[in-house]
Every structure is written in C-alpha cells, then in structure tokens.
Design an enzyme around this catalytic site. Structure first.
Site, PDB file in Angstrom:
ATOM      1  N   CYS A 110     -19.660 111.674  76.581  1.00 40.38           N
ATOM      2  CA  CYS A 110     -19.196 110.336  76.207  1.00 40.38           C
ATOM      3  C   CYS A 110     -20.294 109.779  75.336  1.00 40.38           C
ATOM      4  O   CYS A 110     -21.352 109.416  75.835  1.00 40.38           O
ATOM      5  CB  CYS A 110     -18.958 109.428  77.414  1.00 40.38           C
ATOM      6  SG  CYS A 110     -18.462 107.770  76.879  1.00 40.38           S
ATOM      7  N   CYS A 113     -20.962 105.824  76.127  1.00 37.82           N
ATOM      8  CA  CYS A 113     -21.553 105.363  77.385  1.00 37.82           C
ATOM      9  C   CYS A 113     -21.534 106.508  78.387  1.00 37.82           C
ATOM     10  O   CYS A 113     -22.302 107.454  78.248  1.00 37.82           O
ATOM     11  CB  CYS A 113     -20.858 104.117  77.908  1.00 37.82           C
ATOM     12  SG  CYS A 113     -19.052 104.164  77.835  1.00 37.82           S
ATOM     13  N   SER A 114     -20.668 106.449  79.379  1.00 38.35           N
ATOM     14  CA  SER A 114     -20.739 107.459  80.427  1.00 38.35           C
ATOM     15  C   SER A 114     -19.367 107.750  81.022  1.00 38.35           C
ATOM     16  O   SER A 114     -19.245 108.066  82.189  1.00 38.35           O
ATOM     17  CB  SER A 114     -21.687 106.984  81.534  1.00 38.35           C
ATOM     18  OG  SER A 114     -21.227 105.741  82.030  1.00 38.35           O
ATOM     19  N   CYS A 115     -18.293 107.624  80.228  1.00 41.76           N
ATOM     20  CA  CYS A 115     -16.940 107.862  80.727  1.00 41.76           C
ATOM     21  C   CYS A 115     -16.835 109.287  81.262  1.00 41.76           C
ATOM     22  O   CYS A 115     -17.335 110.230  80.646  1.00 41.76           O
ATOM     23  CB  CYS A 115     -15.914 107.624  79.624  1.00 41.76           C
ATOM     24  SG  CYS A 115     -15.946 105.922  79.027  1.00 41.76           S
TER      25      CYS A 115
HETATM   26 FE    FE Z   1     -18.193 106.064  78.314  1.00 40.91          FE
END
Ligand code: FE
Length: 212
Positions: A110, A113-115
């Site tokens: 991602c 971000c951190s999906c």
């Molecule tokens: Fe994300």
C-alpha cells in the site's frame, strides 16, 4: 520471515512517533491503574499478528490448491469466495485474489498508507507499513524480494498491486512440488503470511502434520 533488514534509518525503540507515544502513554496508564494486564495485551496482538489472521488466508489458499472449482470462484470473485469460508468484514469489503504462476509473481503493497486484507491476514506487519517497503516495492520489486531472501527465476515477472481503502489483495502462492496427497490442514501449515503478501514463498519444510 519478518526479520529482514532494509538499508534505511529506522525508528529506534526509544524514539516513538507521536501516535506511538500516545498509544504507549495510554497503555502505561491503563497498566498502572490495573485495567489491563500487559502480557494479555501482548498475547492478543501476537495472536492476531501470527495466528488468527494469517491462518484464515492459509485455509483459503489450501482450499484453492485442492479444490479447482473453489479456485475458479476465488479468481472470479475473491470477496464472495472468501465469504464462503466465513471471512469478511472490515478491510475485506473487496478482496482480489492474485494467483502466482510460473510466469508471474504477485507482490502486495500500500504505497499511500497501510491498507491490508484484515479478515484473511490479520494485522499488517510493521515492515508492511514502513515507508521504505512502500517505496521500494514499486521501484525495485526484485530487490525488495531479495531483502526477504526470496529470489525468483529470471523469467518470472513481478506484478505489484497497490492496495487502497476499497480494494485489498491476497496473493495465492503456487502449490509447491512434493505436497501431493497432503491434507488441506497440512497444506495450510506451509502457507506463511509473507507468502500471501508476496514477500515469501511456501516452504514444505515448515509443514505441521496436525496444524489444528
Ligand atoms: Fe493504505
């Protein structure tokens, strides 16, 4: 396989980001007041990081390896096929299964971000959320895999999938040779979290006979 090293400046244990500092402050307060047991907190996080989440994904992969009709459904509609196995919800509203082939290896990142596909993989590892991984995965996927100790055949392309709030990806690794006749449960035991992100491969030496 989370013990790899990136060559970058990393956050030292004694230097928290603002959000980490707030979480730490809250945790300290709650422990001091006796509201929570720190070892219980650690156990919960550890469970979600290493057991519950990735085990769900591993069951899906093992089923896809042993049930061609299920694999087809998973290819056609990841979300529905994952729901069939009883998994879904937050972070799993739209899941796409990316099948590795001899021609193409899939890698999930991602970049924003951190999906991450929570219902099938649980909590993302720290490195998945790190800016160096997020940048390098798209710029130099083969080098990223090398950081994890994975080297693919020259002719195997690497396809990088950028997760979003809407769509989360799950890598379906190839079933290793030498696993003929294995039970779904034994097969699931070799499907590591990293192999479902694309930064690892299933290893038959990791097999557990009775994984339940
Ligand atoms: Fe994300």
């Amino acid at each position: 396989m989370s013990g790899h090293h990136h060559d970058h400046d990393h956050t030292h244990d004694n230097h928290y980001t603002p959000i980490e500092a707030r979480v730490k402050a809250l945790e300290t307060l709650m422990v001091e007041k006796g509201y929570v047991d720190p070892s219980a907190l650690d156990a919960i996080v550890e469970t979600y990081e290493t057991k519950v989440g990735p085990r769900n994904g591993a069951r899906i992969v093992a089923r896809a390896w042993t049930d061609p009709a299920y694999a087809e459904r998973l290819k056609a509609d990841g979300t529905a096929a994952v729901a069939e196995m009883g998994y879904g919800g937050r972070g799993g509203e739209h899941i796409v299964a990316c099948f590795n082939t001899p021609e193409e290896h899939n890698l999930i990142v991602c970049t924003l971000c951190s999906c991450y596909p929570w219902p099938v993989l649980g909590l993302p590892p720290v490195w998945y959320k790190s800016p160096p991984y997020r940048a390098k995965a798209v710029i130099d996927p083969r080098g990223t895999l090398a950081d994890f100790g994975v080297s693919l055949p020259e002719g195997q392309r690497i396809r990088v999938w950028d997760s979003t709030a809407e769509t989360r990806f799950l890598v379906i690794p190839m079933r290793p040779a030498g696993t003929e006749g294995w039970s779904e449960e034994k097969l699931a035991s070799i499907v590591s979290r990293d192999s479902m992100i694309g930064t690892g491969l299933p290893r038959i030496e990791d097999a557990v006979e009775d994984a339940r």
